[in-house]
Design an enzyme around this catalytic site. Structure first.
Site, PDB file in Angstrom:
ATOM      1  N   GLY A  36      63.760  13.561  60.750  1.00 15.48           N
ATOM      2  CA  GLY A  36      63.921  12.315  60.239  1.00 15.48           C
ATOM      3  C   GLY A  36      64.445  11.306  61.054  1.00 15.48           C
ATOM      4  N   HIS A 114      59.808  17.300  69.537  1.00 11.62           N
ATOM      5  CA  HIS A 114      59.344  18.492  69.896  1.00 11.62           C
ATOM      6  C   HIS A 114      59.750  19.087  71.401  1.00 11.62           C
ATOM      7  CE1 HIS A 114      55.913  21.157  70.597  1.00 11.62           C
ATOM      8  NE2 HIS A 114      55.748  21.205  69.247  1.00 11.62           N
ATOM      9  N   ASN A 165      71.323  14.726  58.327  1.00  6.94           N
ATOM     10  CA  ASN A 165      70.194  13.944  57.545  1.00  6.94           C
ATOM     11  C   ASN A 165      69.882  14.750  56.422  1.00  6.94           C
ATOM     12  OD1 ASN A 165      68.603  11.738  56.841  1.00  6.94           O
ATOM     13  ND2 ASN A 165      67.001  12.392  58.383  1.00  6.94           N
ATOM     14  N   ASP A 168      70.203  14.593  50.736  1.00  5.35           N
ATOM     15  CA  ASP A 168      69.699  14.630  49.207  1.00  5.35           C
ATOM     16  C   ASP A 168      69.024  15.878  48.873  1.00  5.35           C
ATOM     17  OD1 ASP A 168      68.192  13.311  51.413  1.00  5.35           O
ATOM     18  OD2 ASP A 168      66.679  13.321  49.742  1.00  5.35           O
ATOM     19  N   GLY A 468      41.247  29.864 103.492  1.00  6.50           N
ATOM     20  CA  GLY A 468      40.066  30.506 102.578  1.00  6.50           C
ATOM     21  C   GLY A 468      40.383  31.651 102.062  1.00  6.50           C
ATOM     22  N   LYS A 474      38.741  34.109 108.124  1.00  8.59           N
ATOM     23  CA  LYS A 474      39.753  33.245 108.948  1.00  8.59           C
ATOM     24  C   LYS A 474      40.404  33.824 110.357  1.00  8.59           C
ATOM     25  CE  LYS A 474      42.434  33.330 105.518  1.00  8.59           C
ATOM     26  NZ  LYS A 474      41.608  34.215 104.706  1.00  8.59           N
ATOM     27  N   SER A 542      46.874  30.314 102.372  1.00 12.79           N
ATOM     28  CA  SER A 542      47.505  29.318 101.950  1.00 12.79           C
ATOM     29  C   SER A 542      46.687  28.562 100.915  1.00 12.79           C
ATOM     30  CB  SER A 542      47.660  28.315 103.159  1.00 12.79           C
ATOM     31  OG  SER A 542      46.103  28.098 103.696  1.00 12.79           O
TER      32      SER A 542
END
Length: 635
Positions: A36, A114, A165, A168, A468, A474, A542
């Site tokens: 609220g 949230h 809150n 009521d 790669g 490589k 990498s």
């Protein structure tokens, strides 16, 4: 008529003068989802008579369209401005609202409850004096209530209103309300929150908002508005601290004026005061203080001004001008608390940008010392930080920065972390203290430098970074390149991924965090080899762009050559020389790049070789040709 106009103008001036003298209170509302918060702020705006007739008409119309109160005014819609917020009935962004009463001015930040939007809550809390922590009377103290309260404490807010809150909806049950109060205070004591005022209320019905509720005769404390109007805040606290001005802009309109513009983060300053420029340490005297209305004899914390100095001192954006008698500290390694705010985890060794004040530097974070369980306040071992986790970590920068501990000054002790690739803010932090090693370890100058070593070797230094997929070729190409360099009389060294894992990196596995550390270590070794004047070749998957960017940033411009050995996954998997793809497909090999771990291909490599259209020999020739074109090796 002229007389009436003069009277109106006089009344307006008198009102504005009275309004200007009111103190200003900044506060936030926080807590869990649907506690609220927006309704409460909307009710405060309504009760403080801060809504115009057209706003009331608009909110009445919106309440019929978007409201959840059966046609009655939905006060939350006064604050929740985003369409998504209205549709979902939640707060996503931080909403700031100004309102005023006869006694005080207010700026309230409605922060999202949230868990996904905890980052926005931190933004709203960073400048607040008071936190209003809301709890749904039906639900009691929740995890997000604890998380927000812990963040409130971390950020330095010491005054808390526990707003229970929706009383009521529980018929204002005194026993239930007192139980919530006891539970919250027990938790708050663990984190050091002691200045707590509990107010049972109903934002929707108005109980204990402005007028005391008749439905809770047992409650004798203040209404929410009464508390906000009368709570004590020390508006001059920062003015008593040593002078700090963060330079935002160097103003040089002509040859006769050179001023340094920025916000005074602490203290006060007068012409004639002695100041120190940090991190350089140069000192001078304040010559003038210039504001919009002209020169001033005094400026204090919270004001943005331009100051000039009596001496010619080299000052740039990001520097801190401090009182010479009580300067800030300067260091490049710290202990800090970090709140992680990104979906991707914080990985030790990964490079980030750190923004402190107006200065942005490169930073890396070590493995967290611990992370905090916000429910139990237990310190837990951690290898990384995930979304919304809070941890204590050491952090290292690429250069010294001036700072104060966060508990002393939020502006000079707080920082944010930024992802180098996306420019998204991924974390927020508070500096505790400089590590002793930051002051004890210094770079040692040597007479023989990289240039001298390169001259002796007869070629330029460079990093050839082959990247790669596994099986792309490589290592094969890098090995051929080194043979050609050796034949040409060049001094080189090949760092191969598998070979390095037998020694330097034998303690590392293949998790995402270990891959980051693997590349970081290789990048540091490559930097040392380049400084020795060598051509160093690295053959590593990498997979992450950020780590390759770190390696590039460690050497001088033009010394890093990224070579993408571009082979489609299907082709690399078909080759599968080491049988790794088969293991990964059978689930025997976790975190394998291309299968269950991503590969981020280079966007602008210096060289791309396609091994489906050229041989390894041809690819090696392309690399050597590029080195000759750049003048790194003799033609």
């Amino acid at each position: 008529m002229a007389h009436v106009s003069d009277l109106i103008a006089t009344d307006i001036q008198a009102y504005l003068a009275q309004h200007e003298k009111k103190s200003l209170l900044r506060f936030i509302t926080c807590g869990s989802v649907d506690d609220g918060k927006s309704t409460l702020i909307g009710r405060l705006l309504y009760e403080s008579k801060m809504l115009f007739d057209d706003q009331l008409a608009a909110i009445e119309a919106d309440s019929k369209k978007w409201g959840t109160q059966g046609g009655d005014i939905d006060f939350a819609l006064l604050v929740d401005g985003l369409a998504a917020e209205r549709e979902q009935g939640i707060t996503i962004d931080v909403a700031y609202r100004f309102f005023s009463t006869d006694r005080r001015k207010f700026i309230v930040a409605d922060t999202p409850g949230h868990e996904q939007y905890t980052r926005n809550m931190i933004t709203g809390a960073s400048t607040a004096d008071v936190a209003v922590v809301l709890i749904d009377a039906r639900k009691g103290v929740l995890t997000q209530t604890r998380r927000h309260s812990y963040l409130v404490h971390l950020i330095g807010i010491r005054k808390v209103v526990l707003a229970i809150n929706k009383v009521d909806l529980i018929d204002c049950d005194e026993a239930a309300i007192r139980k919530i109060d006891e539970d919250y205070r027990a938790f708050a004591a663990q984190i050091g929150l002691t200045d707590i005022t509990t107010i049972p209320l109903s934002g929707l019905k108005g109980d204990n908002i402005v007028e005391r509720s008749d439905r809770m005769p047992w409650y004798h404390g203040p209404t929410l508005m009464a508390f906000l109007e009368t709570c004590e805040i020390d508006e001059t606290r920062l003015q008593k601290d040593p002078f700090r001005l963060q330079v935002q802009w160097v103003n040089r309109p002509n040859l006769d004026f050179r001023g340094f513009c920025g916000l005074i983060a602490a203290g006060s300053v007068r012409p004639g005061d002695r100041v120190r420029v940090q991190p350089s340490g140069r000192e001078s005297t304040v010559a003038r203080i210039v504001a919009l209305e002209g020169d001033r004899p005094l400026a204090v914390a919270g004001e943005s001004v331009t100051i000039t100095l009596a001496d010619e001192v080299d000052i740039s954006r990001g520097d801190l001008i401090s009182a010479a008698s009580a300067p800030a500290e300067v260091a490049d390694q710290f202990e800090s608390t970090i709140v992680w705010m990104a979906d991707e985890p914080m990985l030790p060794g990964r490079p980030y940008l750190l923004k402190i004040g107006t200065r942005t530097v490169n930073a890396t974070i070590t493995e967290p010392k611990y992370k905090v369980n916000v429910n139990t306040m237990e310190h837990l071992a951690a290898k990384k930080l995930d979304l919304n986790e809070i941890g204590v970590c050491n952090i290292a920068l690429d250069r010294p920065v001036p700072f104060d501990a966060y508990e002393v000054n939020r502006d000079t002790g707080g920082f944010i972390l930024i992802d180098r690739m996306s420019n998204n803010t991924v974390g927020a932090g508070m500096l505790h203290f400089a590590l002793r090693r930051s002051h004890n370890i210094h770079l040692q100058a040597h007479d023989i430098d990289k240039s001298a070593r390169s001259t002796l070797m007869g070629h330029g230094p460079a990093v050839l970074w082959f990247t790669g997929l596994s099986g792309a070729g490589k290592s094969t190409i890098a090995n051929l390149v080194e043979k050609k360099l050796h034949a040409a009389g060049c001094h080189s060294y090949l760092l191969d991924g598998d070979n390095v894992r037998h020694g330097l990196n034998k303690d590392l596995g293949f998790t995402e965090a270990d891959r980051v550390e693997n590349v970081r270590r290789v990048a540091e070794v490559s930097r040392l080899m380049v400084d020795a004047g060598l051509i160093v070749l690295t053959a590593f998957i990498s997979p992450f762009r950020s780590e390759r960017a770190l390696a590039r940033g460690l050497v001088a411009e033009g010394e890093f050559i990224e070579i993408h050995v571009d082979t489609p996954l299907a082709v690399a998997e078909q080759r599968d020389v080491k049988g790794l793809y088969k293991k990964a497909r059978r689930g025997e090999l976790a975190n394998f790049t291309g299968i269950d771990s991503p590969y981020e291909a280079p966007e602008t490599p210096e060289l791309r070789v396609d091994t489906t259209t050229m041989t390894a020999e041809e690819a090696a020739d392309r690399v050597v040709a590029l080195l000759r074109e750049r003048g790194l090796i003799p033609s």
